[in-house]
Structure formats: C-alpha cells, structure tokens
Design a protein around this motif. Structure first.
Motif, PDB file in Angstrom:
ATOM      1  N   GLY B  22       0.783  -1.230   0.000  1.00  0.00           N
ATOM      2  CA  GLY B  22       0.000   0.000   0.000  1.00  0.00           C
ATOM      3  C   GLY B  22       0.812   1.276   0.000  1.00  0.00           C
ATOM      4  N   ALA B  23       0.117   2.357   0.402  1.00  0.00           N
ATOM      5  CA  ALA B  23       0.644   3.701   0.221  1.00  0.00           C
ATOM      6  C   ALA B  23       1.906   3.958   1.044  1.00  0.00           C
ATOM      7  CB  ALA B  23      -0.422   4.720   0.576  1.00  0.00           C
ATOM      8  N   VAL B  24       1.892   3.518   2.303  1.00  0.00           N
ATOM      9  CA  VAL B  24       3.033   3.845   3.159  1.00  0.00           C
ATOM     10  C   VAL B  24       4.290   3.142   2.646  1.00  0.00           C
ATOM     11  CG1 VAL B  24       3.947   3.756   5.491  1.00  0.00           C
ATOM     12  CG2 VAL B  24       1.540   4.212   5.140  1.00  0.00           C
ATOM     13  N   ARG B  25       4.146   1.878   2.257  1.00  0.00           N
ATOM     14  CA  ARG B  25       5.298   1.143   1.747  1.00  0.00           C
ATOM     15  C   ARG B  25       5.831   1.821   0.486  1.00  0.00           C
ATOM     16  NH1 ARG B  25       5.897  -3.301  -2.138  1.00  0.00           N
ATOM     17  NH2 ARG B  25       7.767  -4.450  -1.525  1.00  0.00           N
ATOM     18  N   ARG B  26       4.914   2.209  -0.398  1.00  0.00           N
ATOM     19  CA  ARG B  26       5.327   2.846  -1.631  1.00  0.00           C
ATOM     20  C   ARG B  26       6.065   4.157  -1.330  1.00  0.00           C
ATOM     21  NH1 ARG B  26       4.272   2.939  -7.165  1.00  0.00           N
ATOM     22  NH2 ARG B  26       5.517   4.658  -7.961  1.00  0.00           N
ATOM     23  N   ARG B  27       5.509   4.899  -0.373  1.00  0.00           N
ATOM     24  CA  ARG B  27       6.117   6.163  -0.001  1.00  0.00           C
ATOM     25  C   ARG B  27       7.533   5.931   0.548  1.00  0.00           C
ATOM     26  NH1 ARG B  27       4.807  11.725  -0.120  1.00  0.00           N
ATOM     27  NH2 ARG B  27       5.413  12.693   1.834  1.00  0.00           N
ATOM     28  N   ILE B  28       7.686   4.898   1.372  1.00  0.00           N
ATOM     29  CA  ILE B  28       8.997   4.590   1.942  1.00  0.00           C
ATOM     30  C   ILE B  28       9.997   4.324   0.810  1.00  0.00           C
ATOM     31  CG2 ILE B  28      10.279   2.818   3.235  1.00  0.00           C
ATOM     32  CD1 ILE B  28       7.868   2.573   5.074  1.00  0.00           C
TER      33      ILE B  28
END
Lengths: 671, 81
Positions: B22-28
């Motif tokens: 999801g979003a947080v992993r992608r952002r990381i």
C-alpha cells in the motif's frame, strides 16, 4: 503560439522561488478542482504567451497523495508542451528518482539543477554535462534564490516545447532507465495490452504503471486485460523473487545511483550547518523547551502584542470612531434616512471593520508562519509532536492552529494551511475554534462574575474543556469513514535549514492575506448586514419599521429566537432571550455580553440562569459554530460548501451534547 | 528478523527488504529506502517516536510503526559514532 510549461520538482527544491523568479507579479492563484491544494499559474517574463504551471511538490508520480495525483493528471491529461524539472543539486539521488519518471512521459524535459552552491560548499562537484548525457535531456545549473540562469533555463524549455513531431522531441524516444531483462519483457507485453490510443512516449510510462499495479492505470483496463496483466506481472515477480512495485523502485534507484556515481565527485562529508543546528534544536532534552519558546514567540508577537495593538486600533479607532464619524458626517450632510444610516454604519461599516480588523493581525501571523515553513522548522515541529498528537488522531502540526486559536480562531484556522495531509488539515479546521478565543473571554467573565462570584476556575475550566473537546473530537472524527479512508503517511523529509528571502516571505504573506479578504470577507460582510437587519427591524402595529435600541423584543430576531428557543429547552435555556444571544454571538462572540445586558438588565442574570444552566449556556456558546469571521475562514480553508456544512454541523452537535452533559452533571453534583 | 524499528540511534544498517503493502510502503520506497540502501539512524523525537534517518544524503523521518516494514541487517564494519 501559446505554450504551457509545467514546473515539476520535489518539495523544498526551490520550486516556488523559481516560479516567482520566472513569472514575477503575473501570477494567478486558485485551487485544483475538488481539493484544497493550491494551483498557481503565471506568465513567463519576456514572453506574451508562455504559461508556467507550478505543479504541487512531489517525490514521485505514485497514485497515493492528492499532490501526486494532481501533478500526474495534469501532465497526462493536459499535456504541457514542456516540463521544467527543478532538482535540488545538494540532494541529487532522491530528486533524480522523480526525474526518471518524468522522462518517461513523452514530453520534452529540461532539468534545472538548483542549489549547487550548497553542494560545492560541502566540497562536492556535480558534472552537469555528464548528467545531461546520462538522462538524455538538457541540464542547466541555476540559482533560484539569486535568479542566476533562471531565464536561460526557461528559454531552453520554451525551445524544447517548439512544435516538433512527438518522436523527434529531445529525450522522448529513449527514456534513460532500462530495467532488467525480465521486467523489460513484461513491460513490452503490457504495452500491447494498453487499450487506448496513446502518444508514443506515453506508452512506456503507462505500461510501467500497469506493471506496478497502479490503481489509476488499472482502472482503465478491461476485465480480460486485467487477467492477462496479472499473469504477466505474477510471472515476472516469481522469476525475480520480488513484488512489482519494489522491482520498479529498485530499478530506478539503481539507475540513479549509477548516474550520480558517474557525475558526482564526493568528498568526505563533514558536519553540515543543518546537522549542527539539529543537534541542539532536535536534542531530546532541549527540543520541547525550544519548541515552546518558538510557539510562545509567534503567539506573543502575532496575537498578544503587535497583533492585538494593531487589531484593536483598526477595530476601535479606525472602524470604531474615525470611519463611522467621517461617514456619519457625510450621511448627515446628505440627510440620509435612519435606516440608510443604520445599514451603512451598523451593517456595512461594522461588517467591513470586522473583516479588515483581522487583516493586520493575520498578516503578521502569516509572515511568521511563512518564515517557520520556509526556514525548515515547521517540519521539525511535526517531528517533535507527532507522537503526542497521533494518539488522538491529529497531526503534530495541528498544535500551531490550536495555540493561535486561543488568540483568535480566524488566524488559527488559516494557520492550518501548513498541514499537508488533507484529512489532518480538515480535522484541525473543525476543532480549532474549540479553544476559547479572545472574544469568548468577556462571555466567560460575565458568567463567572454573575453566577460564580468571579471565580478564576471558570476560565481555567473553559480552557480545559476546550482542549478536551479537541482531543475527544480527534478520536470521534477518526471513526468517520471520511477521515479514516485517507492515507497520511508520515514519511517526511526534514529539509536543510535555509534563510528565506524577504521577498518570498512577503509574497506568501500577501497572497494568504488577500485570499482571506476575498473569500472570508464576503461571507462576514453579508452576515453582518443580515443580523443588523434582523435585529433592528420588526413588525410594529401592523407595519414594518426600524426599531429603537430598547425595542429589540419586537425585532425579527426576537421572533426567530422565539421560534427556535424550544431547541434549547433540554439545555435549560429555552427562552427567546438566550436564543437571540446565541444568534448575535454568531456575529461576534463578545456580542453575547451586550445582548444579555440589554435583554436581562443588571442583576437579571441570576434569575434567568441557575449555575447548571448558566454553565450549559456558556459551554454551548464556547463550543458551537464560531463567529461568522471564523466561519468565513473555515469556508475559505475547506474550499468546499459540503465540508463547511459538515464542520458546522459537527460543532453544533458536539456543543449541544457537551452542554447537555454539563447541565446534567452539575445538577447532579449540586443537587 | 531485525527491522528498522529496533535499530538504536547512532547505528548504521543496510536494507534487505521493504515489506507490507500500500501507500506507506510505496512512499517509503519512493523516498529512497530500497533494497541495499544504507541507513544511518541519527536521532529520535523527544517522545521516542518518530525516528530520524539519513538516507541517500538527506534527512528523513519515519514512525517506528512504519519502520517495522523495513527489514535491515547491521553493517557493524563501518561503526561510526
């Protein structure tokens, strides 16, 4: 021929400074449709028909944050003629990661490498000619701050934008990043799946997005193609023992690492100024006291001293006596009728005074906030407070609006601008006015004096309940789907400290001030006129006429109060007098004092309110929708009628419930 | 397996994988934490969370709960104080 150039870059890369340098005063500020992200466009200096669009600062073109979605939609759907990609040269790796994605869009790109002086101060050197070769697009060194080379960068972008068949444009045919063989094979297969006619350069971008299972790209695919896509991607993933998003991100960063290794001569890193400052400012022991001192300074200057002085001057002297006297004189000489006098002096001038009275204070606050933001401290505030506020579903940056809100809700709400996450910002806007502002203090004092022998505990209690209301609301609002669904990743850059330029600070201050006057001002002025009309007119003896000051019981407002008063019966103050006071409080909270004074006279308060009912009335007014100036600010910041309505409805329900609970609790305790 | 969440301040580590979705992993990952990236844990906030990292030459802050998605291994060879 009209040319559009999109300005793309990471946050903190100097993008706004570059935009200001390129466009000067020829700017138009608005909002992107449907979101509260600011949209800025401007005409390029020296050209008649070149528009620069300042896209929101992004780190990637992923489909998750509103900023990324906006930037991507604009580039793909509006197809700017060229992209000017600003790169923070002191931090090339992460900045070039975005560049690798931009280069796949099939639009000519010019890279403006900013802040190389910071890099050189470290003793490093970036070879731009090598970077140009590696990326396949022109790269030019600029300094946005000192306006060095910014014109040449823009000229270059305009040249690249000149009409040429898409495949002849520079940097389009051969995007620089090639992934490993397995991934490339999958991307080639996915390109064949793309159902919609695409310009040549775009196909690769969309195929890569499909490979990443990007929500936005997938939405345009048929069911059969989606199955086929799943097969292709799953095969590549099992062969590479990794998931597709990570394969692409790794591939891009590997390319960036190789490129930077080729172009950057690195020296042994010493400690930078930022590191030395952070050793003190973010020190585990000193961080909170320093933060408290900074907040106190902002509050002290913008709300209590300079701000209050200027505001009370505009409020009481300028709009309290000078302007009314001048206009009153004019009206006398024009022999205006009483109602014209009333409309102009009590409706329009008083309303305009309310709007403009806030402006000096707001400008001072905006200036200080702009400084905190652009010097890099704002990000550190979020870092310091995140843990505390997250437990209540709020953001660390919400703290500033709450503190400012104890002075005045209007700048408090406007200060929520600095919160990037849209859902955090909305929650902050809804809850900021729970803090007792300066105008609520006279109301608190009135009740403390009339019912509680002037006890200071009443005021203390008001602040405690304000804080509790904010924290409880944080917990309540997070349960709404509206706030839960949105993602606000706290994976945030702590930018290098920088001394902002005065010109940029003044520009930001001016833009925000102007937008307050325009958007909130209209609402405040209209409600001021409406309340003036309702309170000074009534049907007397079968005819409409203007009332004398002591005839408020016959006004339309009194009639409306009588009709609505049943609503407050459970709270114990279901009288038309209290209802009228609540309504006039919506114009300005301190009006409650005057209204109750007129309606109950001296000494009437004790008979009208028991302690329990008095507290219920007080807290209802402290927590219910704020004055129209603050409502105007909410409307401005929400930038949506629906969200404004939601905010007001929530505040109303919350205040009602709180007042009811307080009445019951106090009655039980003292019974 | 060791994650970034448990790395004490002052230590250097290398990323072995970014887990989750999801979003947080992608952002990381978008912010530069990918497999093989070296990370220096520079600081943590006064209340112990979030933490400050030095990644690819810049300073990044991340919550410990999100840092748990990043699997790391120690690179004690280059101990740095």
């Amino acid at each position: 021929m009209a040319v559009t150039i999109a300005l793309v870059g990471n946050p903190n890369s100097g993008k706004t400074t570059l935009f200001n340098a390129l466009t000067g005063s020829r700017q138009f500020v608005g909002n992107w449709p449907g979101v509260t992200v600011e949209k800025k466009e401007g005409l390029l200096k020296g050209y008649a028909d070149v528009t620069i669009v300042d896209l929101p600062g992004v780190y990637s073109l992923s489909p998750y944050t509103p900023e990324e979605v906006i930037a991507r939609r604009f580039i793909l759907e509006e197809r700017p003629d060229a992209i000017l990609n600003i790169i923070d040269g002191s931090n090339p790796e992460r900045n070039l990661y975005l560049t690798t994605q931009i280069l796949e869009l099939g639009i000519p790109v010019v890279c403006a490498v900013n802040m190389l002086d910071v890099l050189e101060k470290r003793g490093d050197k970036l070879e731009l000619s090598r970077l140009s070769t590696a990326l396949g697009c022109p790269c030019i060194a600029i300094s946005a701050l000192r306006s060095v080379n910014v014109r040449s960068a823009a000229d270059l972008a305009v040249q690249c934008a000149s009409p040429a068949p898409p495949d002849k444009r520079s940097g389009v045919l051969n995007p620089p990043v090639s992934f490993n063989a397995i991934t490339e094979r999958a991307i080639a297969e996915l390109q064949a799946l793309l159902p919609y006619p695409q310009e040549r350069g775009n196909r690769r971008f969309n195929a890569i997005k499909l490979f990443e299972r990007d929500e936005i790209a997938l939405a345009r695919l048929s069911a059969a193609s989606t199955l086929e896509l799943e097969r292709i991607v799953a095969l590549a993933e099992s062969e590479l023992h990794d998931d597709s998003e990570s394969i692409i991100a790794n591939g891009r960063y590997e390319f960036v690492e190789r490129t930077v290794a080729k172009c950057l001569a690195r020296h042994r890193p010493g400690t930078s100024a930022t590191e030395r400052i952070d050793r003190i400012v973010l020190n585990r022991v000193a961080a909170l006291p320093i933060f408290a001192a900074v907040i106190f300074a902002v509050y002290y200057v913008s709300v209590s001293t300079v701000g209050a002085m200027v505001t009370s001057w505009t409020g009481t002297v300028l709009f309290g006596s000078i302007v009314p006297e001048v206009i009153g004189g004019l009206l006398d000489s024009a022999m205006a009728a009483d109602w014209q006098r009333g409309l102009i002096l009590d409706g329009i001038v008083a309303g305009a005074g309310t709007v403009l009275g806030f402006v000096p204070q707001l400008l001072i606050l905006f200036f200080m906030l702009a400084f905190l933001e652009s010097c890099g401290y704002m990000a550190r505030i979020a870092f310091i407070l995140d843990r505390l506020f997250r437990s209540f579903g709020l953001s660390g940056k919400s703290f500033i609006p709450f503190v400012i809100g104890t002075g005045c809700g209007v700048p408090g709400i406007m200060a929520s601008r600095t919160i990037e996450s849209e859902s955090d910002r909305r929650m902050t806007i809804i809850t900021t006015t729970f803090m007792p502002c300066g105008a609520k203090l006279p109301v608190i004092a009135l009740f403390a004096g009339a019912l509680f022998q002037g006890s200071g505990l009443v005021a203390l209690n008001a602040y405690a309940i304000g804080i509790a209301a904010i924290l409880i609301s944080g917990l309540i609002l997070r349960r709404f789907k509206l706030f839960r669904g949105e993602i606000s990743p706290f994976v945030m850059e702590l930018p290098e400290y920088r001394l902002p330029t005065l010109a940029n600070l003044l520009r930001s201050t001016w833009e925000r001030g102007l937008s307050f006057i325009k958007k909130a001002g209209t609402l405040i002025l209209l409600s001021s006129i409406a309340v003036w009309f309702l309170s000074s007119f009534g049907i007397v003896g079968g005819g409409l006429r203007m009332l004398h000051a002591d005839e408020i019981s016959r006004s339309f407002l009194a009639t409306i109060g009588g009709m609505l008063s049943w609503v407050f019966i459970p709270l114990g103050f279901g009288t038309w007098q209290s209802t009228v006071a609540v309504i006039t409080g919506l114009l300005a909270k301190e009006n409650i004092v005057a209204t109750l004074g007129v309606l109950y006279g001296a000494g009437g308060m004790q008979t009208a309110f028991s302690p329990a009912v008095g507290l219920a009335f007080l807290y209802f007014n402290l927590l219910c929708p704020p004055c129209c100036a603050a409502i105007g600010a909410i409307r401005r910041e929400m930038n949506s009628a629906r969200w404004t309505t939601f905010a007001l409805a929530y505040q109303l329900c919350f205040a009602y419930a709180a007042a009811l609970l307080i009445r019951i609790a106090v009655t039980l305790i003292f019974a | 397996m060791r994650t970034l969440k448990d790395v004490p301040v002052g230590e250097r580590v290398t990323v072995t994988a970014v887990r989750g979705s999801g979003a947080v992993r992608r952002r990381i990952m978008d912010m530069g934490i990918t497999r093989g990236t070296r990370i220096y844990v520079r600081n943590c906030a006064p209340l112990g969370d979030p933490i400050e990292l030095v990644v690819r030459g810049y300073s990044l802050t991340i919550r410990r709960s999100d840092a748990a998605m990043v699997a790391v291994e120690g690179t004690r060879l280059t101990t740095h104080t």
